[in-house]
Scaffold this motif. Structure first.
Motif, PDB file in Angstrom:
ATOM      1  N   VAL A   4       6.762   8.705  -9.071  1.00 28.18           N
ATOM      2  CA  VAL A   4       5.690   8.539  -8.076  1.00 28.18           C
ATOM      3  C   VAL A   4       6.037   7.411  -7.097  1.00 28.18           C
ATOM      4  O   VAL A   4       6.523   6.345  -7.503  1.00 28.18           O
ATOM      5  CB  VAL A   4       4.354   8.203  -8.793  1.00 28.18           C
ATOM      6  N   LEU A   5       5.748   7.658  -5.830  1.00 25.29           N
ATOM      7  CA  LEU A   5       5.835   6.587  -4.828  1.00 25.29           C
ATOM      8  C   LEU A   5       4.426   6.267  -4.352  1.00 25.29           C
ATOM      9  O   LEU A   5       3.688   7.164  -3.930  1.00 25.29           O
ATOM     10  CB  LEU A   5       6.681   7.040  -3.627  1.00 25.29           C
ATOM     11  N   VAL A   6       4.059   4.992  -4.409  1.00 24.07           N
ATOM     12  CA  VAL A   6       2.794   4.533  -3.819  1.00 24.07           C
ATOM     13  C   VAL A   6       3.177   3.735  -2.568  1.00 24.07           C
ATOM     14  O   VAL A   6       3.807   2.676  -2.648  1.00 24.07           O
ATOM     15  CB  VAL A   6       1.974   3.658  -4.798  1.00 24.07           C
ATOM     16  N   LEU A   7       2.833   4.309  -1.427  1.00 23.92           N
ATOM     17  CA  LEU A   7       3.228   3.762  -0.123  1.00 23.92           C
ATOM     18  C   LEU A   7       1.958   3.306   0.590  1.00 23.92           C
ATOM     19  O   LEU A   7       0.988   4.070   0.651  1.00 23.92           O
ATOM     20  CB  LEU A   7       3.909   4.884   0.660  1.00 23.92           C
ATOM     21  N   TYR A   8       1.961   2.101   1.149  1.00 23.93           N
ATOM     22  CA  TYR A   8       0.714   1.613   1.731  1.00 23.93           C
ATOM     23  C   TYR A   8       0.966   0.736   2.950  1.00 23.93           C
ATOM     24  O   TYR A   8       2.069   0.213   3.151  1.00 23.93           O
ATOM     25  CB  TYR A   8      -0.092   0.816   0.691  1.00 23.93           C
ATOM     26  N   HIS A   9      -0.085   0.596   3.721  1.00 19.58           N
ATOM     27  CA  HIS A   9      -0.140  -0.452   4.747  1.00 19.58           C
ATOM     28  C   HIS A   9      -1.329  -1.344   4.394  1.00 19.58           C
ATOM     29  O   HIS A   9      -2.341  -0.851   3.901  1.00 19.58           O
ATOM     30  CB  HIS A   9      -0.343   0.157   6.141  1.00 19.58           C
ATOM     31  N   SER A  10      -1.191  -2.628   4.665  1.00 18.44           N
ATOM     32  CA  SER A  10      -2.301  -3.555   4.422  1.00 18.44           C
ATOM     33  C   SER A  10      -2.210  -4.690   5.421  1.00 18.44           C
ATOM     34  O   SER A  10      -1.135  -5.260   5.606  1.00 18.44           O
ATOM     35  CB  SER A  10      -2.202  -4.099   2.984  1.00 18.44           C
ATOM     36  N   ASN A  11      -3.321  -5.016   6.067  1.00 16.97           N
ATOM     37  CA  ASN A  11      -3.305  -6.145   7.003  1.00 16.97           C
ATOM     38  C   ASN A  11      -3.583  -7.454   6.295  1.00 16.97           C
ATOM     39  O   ASN A  11      -2.903  -8.440   6.524  1.00 16.97           O
ATOM     40  CB  ASN A  11      -4.350  -5.943   8.111  1.00 16.97           C
ATOM     41  N   SER A  12      -4.625  -7.447   5.436  1.00 18.74           N
ATOM     42  CA  SER A  12      -4.987  -8.722   4.811  1.00 18.74           C
ATOM     43  C   SER A  12      -4.917  -8.680   3.295  1.00 18.74           C
ATOM     44  O   SER A  12      -5.459  -9.560   2.635  1.00 18.74           O
ATOM     45  CB  SER A  12      -6.358  -9.183   5.312  1.00 18.74           C
ATOM     46  N   GLY A  13      -4.258  -7.664   2.733  1.00 17.63           N
ATOM     47  CA  GLY A  13      -3.922  -7.693   1.315  1.00 17.63           C
ATOM     48  C   GLY A  13      -4.780  -6.857   0.386  1.00 17.63           C
ATOM     49  O   GLY A  13      -4.416  -6.648  -0.772  1.00 17.63           O
ATOM     50  N   HIS A  14      -5.945  -6.368   0.864  1.00 17.77           N
ATOM     51  CA  HIS A  14      -6.824  -5.659  -0.065  1.00 17.77           C
ATOM     52  C   HIS A  14      -6.276  -4.263  -0.422  1.00 17.77           C
ATOM     53  O   HIS A  14      -6.287  -3.880  -1.589  1.00 17.77           O
ATOM     54  CB  HIS A  14      -8.244  -5.568   0.495  1.00 17.77           C
ATOM     55  N   ALA A  19      -3.366  -0.446  -3.967  1.00 15.78           N
ATOM     56  CA  ALA A  19      -2.107   0.286  -4.197  1.00 15.78           C
ATOM     57  C   ALA A  19      -1.440  -0.192  -5.485  1.00 15.78           C
ATOM     58  O   ALA A  19      -0.926   0.601  -6.271  1.00 15.78           O
ATOM     59  CB  ALA A  19      -1.180   0.102  -2.997  1.00 15.78           C
ATOM     60  N   ARG A  20      -1.493  -1.512  -5.713  1.00 16.37           N
ATOM     61  CA  ARG A  20      -0.877  -2.064  -6.923  1.00 16.37           C
ATOM     62  C   ARG A  20      -1.594  -1.572  -8.180  1.00 16.37           C
ATOM     63  O   ARG A  20      -0.969  -1.249  -9.179  1.00 16.37           O
ATOM     64  CB  ARG A  20      -0.857  -3.597  -6.869  1.00 16.37           C
ATOM     65  N   ILE A  55       1.753   8.957  -2.958  1.00 22.01           N
ATOM     66  CA  ILE A  55       0.373   8.520  -2.684  1.00 22.01           C
ATOM     67  C   ILE A  55       0.441   7.516  -1.528  1.00 22.01           C
ATOM     68  O   ILE A  55       1.172   6.525  -1.609  1.00 22.01           O
ATOM     69  CB  ILE A  55      -0.246   7.856  -3.935  1.00 22.01           C
ATOM     70  N   VAL A  56      -0.297   7.821  -0.462  1.00 18.82           N
ATOM     71  CA  VAL A  56      -0.234   7.004   0.756  1.00 18.82           C
ATOM     72  C   VAL A  56      -1.611   6.381   1.006  1.00 18.82           C
ATOM     73  O   VAL A  56      -2.622   7.098   0.976  1.00 18.82           O
ATOM     74  CB  VAL A  56       0.155   7.883   1.970  1.00 18.82           C
ATOM     75  N   GLY A  57      -1.655   5.081   1.266  1.00 20.94           N
ATOM     76  CA  GLY A  57      -2.948   4.426   1.494  1.00 20.94           C
ATOM     77  C   GLY A  57      -2.938   3.503   2.697  1.00 20.94           C
ATOM     78  O   GLY A  57      -1.923   2.870   2.991  1.00 20.94           O
ATOM     79  N   ALA A  58      -4.087   3.434   3.371  1.00 24.50           N
ATOM     80  CA  ALA A  58      -4.190   2.557   4.552  1.00 24.50           C
ATOM     81  C   ALA A  58      -5.633   2.128   4.787  1.00 24.50           C
ATOM     82  O   ALA A  58      -6.563   2.903   4.561  1.00 24.50           O
ATOM     83  CB  ALA A  58      -3.675   3.297   5.787  1.00 24.50           C
ATOM     84  N   PRO A  59      -5.812   0.897   5.290  1.00 25.84           N
ATOM     85  CA  PRO A  59      -7.159   0.444   5.670  1.00 25.84           C
ATOM     86  C   PRO A  59      -7.499   0.894   7.088  1.00 25.84           C
ATOM     87  O   PRO A  59      -6.607   1.178   7.893  1.00 25.84           O
ATOM     88  CB  PRO A  59      -7.030  -1.076   5.625  1.00 25.84           C
ATOM     89  N   VAL A  60      -8.773   0.911   7.377  1.00 25.85           N
ATOM     90  CA  VAL A  60      -9.252   1.217   8.730  1.00 25.85           C
ATOM     91  C   VAL A  60      -9.405  -0.093   9.489  1.00 25.85           C
ATOM     92  O   VAL A  60     -10.037  -1.037   8.998  1.00 25.85           O
ATOM     93  CB  VAL A  60     -10.614   1.946   8.673  1.00 25.85           C
ATOM     94  N   PHE A  61      -8.804  -0.131  10.681  1.00 24.14           N
ATOM     95  CA  PHE A  61      -8.985  -1.279  11.563  1.00 24.14           C
ATOM     96  C   PHE A  61      -9.441  -0.774  12.909  1.00 24.14           C
ATOM     97  O   PHE A  61      -8.714  -0.040  13.566  1.00 24.14           O
ATOM     98  CB  PHE A  61      -7.682  -2.092  11.679  1.00 24.14           C
ATOM     99  N   TYR A  62     -10.664  -1.160  13.260  1.00 23.81           N
ATOM    100  CA  TYR A  62     -11.268  -0.685  14.506  1.00 23.81           C
ATOM    101  C   TYR A  62     -11.142   0.828  14.638  1.00 23.81           C
ATOM    102  O   TYR A  62     -10.704   1.356  15.666  1.00 23.81           O
ATOM    103  CB  TYR A  62     -10.660  -1.411  15.718  1.00 23.81           C
ATOM    104  N   ALA A 126     -14.085   1.945  -0.774  1.00 24.79           N
ATOM    105  CA  ALA A 126     -14.730   0.861  -0.034  1.00 24.79           C
ATOM    106  C   ALA A 126     -13.827  -0.368  -0.107  1.00 24.79           C
ATOM    107  O   ALA A 126     -13.230  -0.642  -1.156  1.00 24.79           O
ATOM    108  CB  ALA A 126     -16.091   0.562  -0.648  1.00 24.79           C
ATOM    109  N   GLY A 127     -13.697  -1.076   1.003  1.00 24.26           N
ATOM    110  CA  GLY A 127     -12.799  -2.236   1.064  1.00 24.26           C
ATOM    111  C   GLY A 127     -13.513  -3.552   0.875  1.00 24.26           C
ATOM    112  O   GLY A 127     -14.500  -3.638   0.129  1.00 24.26           O
TER     113      GLY A 127
END
Ligand SMILES: Cc1cc2nc3c(=O)[nH]c(=O)nc-3n(C[C@H](O)[C@H](O)[C@H](O)COP(=O)(O)O)c2cc1C
Length: 179
Positions: A4-14, A19-20, A55-62, A126-127
């Protein structure tokens, strides 16, 4: 055993923490897994052949997901289409049950409808509200969103809305997905 690959973007770490937790759960279930942020994957490259499930994850920014992450998954659309895949979004509006589903969460729904790469599965988390650690302008903007959606506006608020049991359940659910 899955790889499995867990791939993510995070601006402030949450999202990185979420993902971790997914990565840890997948390993605890007896699978092999790698955890990588999209910046590293983009720069260093990936051996896609290693993975059955991505598994790909990302936060919403604006209202948007990271441009780098979106470009990356679209670039590898044909590779991803041949694998089991899931996408998870992280946003503060998802703290309400109505906006915590891929259909009810407008950012996730738009992404799933309009994006060239279409994950086979999607989930919303929810973040975190973290005013003391956000810049002045960002804090003001999110306070405005919160005022409209009846959320917290006190400048000292740090609230983790993530349901961590749901994160672990989601990780186990992803292991059942097929290519
Ligand atoms: C500058 C900024 C813009 C944001 N925009 C939105 C938004 O449009 N909608 C929303 O629901 N949450 C929004 N959020 C909340 C983030 O999605 C949430 O805090 C998330 O947990 C951040 O994840 P990260 O720490 O991985 O970057 C925003 C947060 C910041 C700091």
């Amino acid at each position: 055993m899955k790889s499995v690959l867990v791939l993510y973007h995070s601006n402030s770490g949450h999202t990185a923490r979420i993902a971790r937790r997914i990565w840890e759960t997948v390993i605890a279930e007896g699978n092999q897994a790698d955890l990588m942020c999209v910046m590293e994957a983009d720069r260093e490259g990936l051996d896609w052949n290693k993975y059955d499930l991505v598994i790909v994850g990302a936060p919403v920014f604006y209202g948007k997901f990271s441009r780098q992450l979106v470009a990356f998954v679209n670039r590898y659309k044909s590779v991803l289409d041949a694998k089991a895949t899931s996408f998870f979004s992280v946003s503060v509006v998802a703290r309400t049950p109505a906006k915590c589903t891929p259909e009810g969460n407008v950012y996730t729904r738009k992404f799933l409808q309009g994006n060239p790469w279409k994950p086979k599965d999607a989930h919303c988390f929810a973040g975190k509200v973290d005013y003391p650690n956000w810049g002045w302008l960002d804090t003001k903007m999110i306070q405005m969103i919160m005022k409209m959606t009846k959320g917290p506006t006190e400048p000292t608020a740090i609230i983790d809305y993530t349901d961590w049991k749901d994160v672990e359940d989601y990780a186990r659910h992803c292991l059942t997905l097929e290519a």
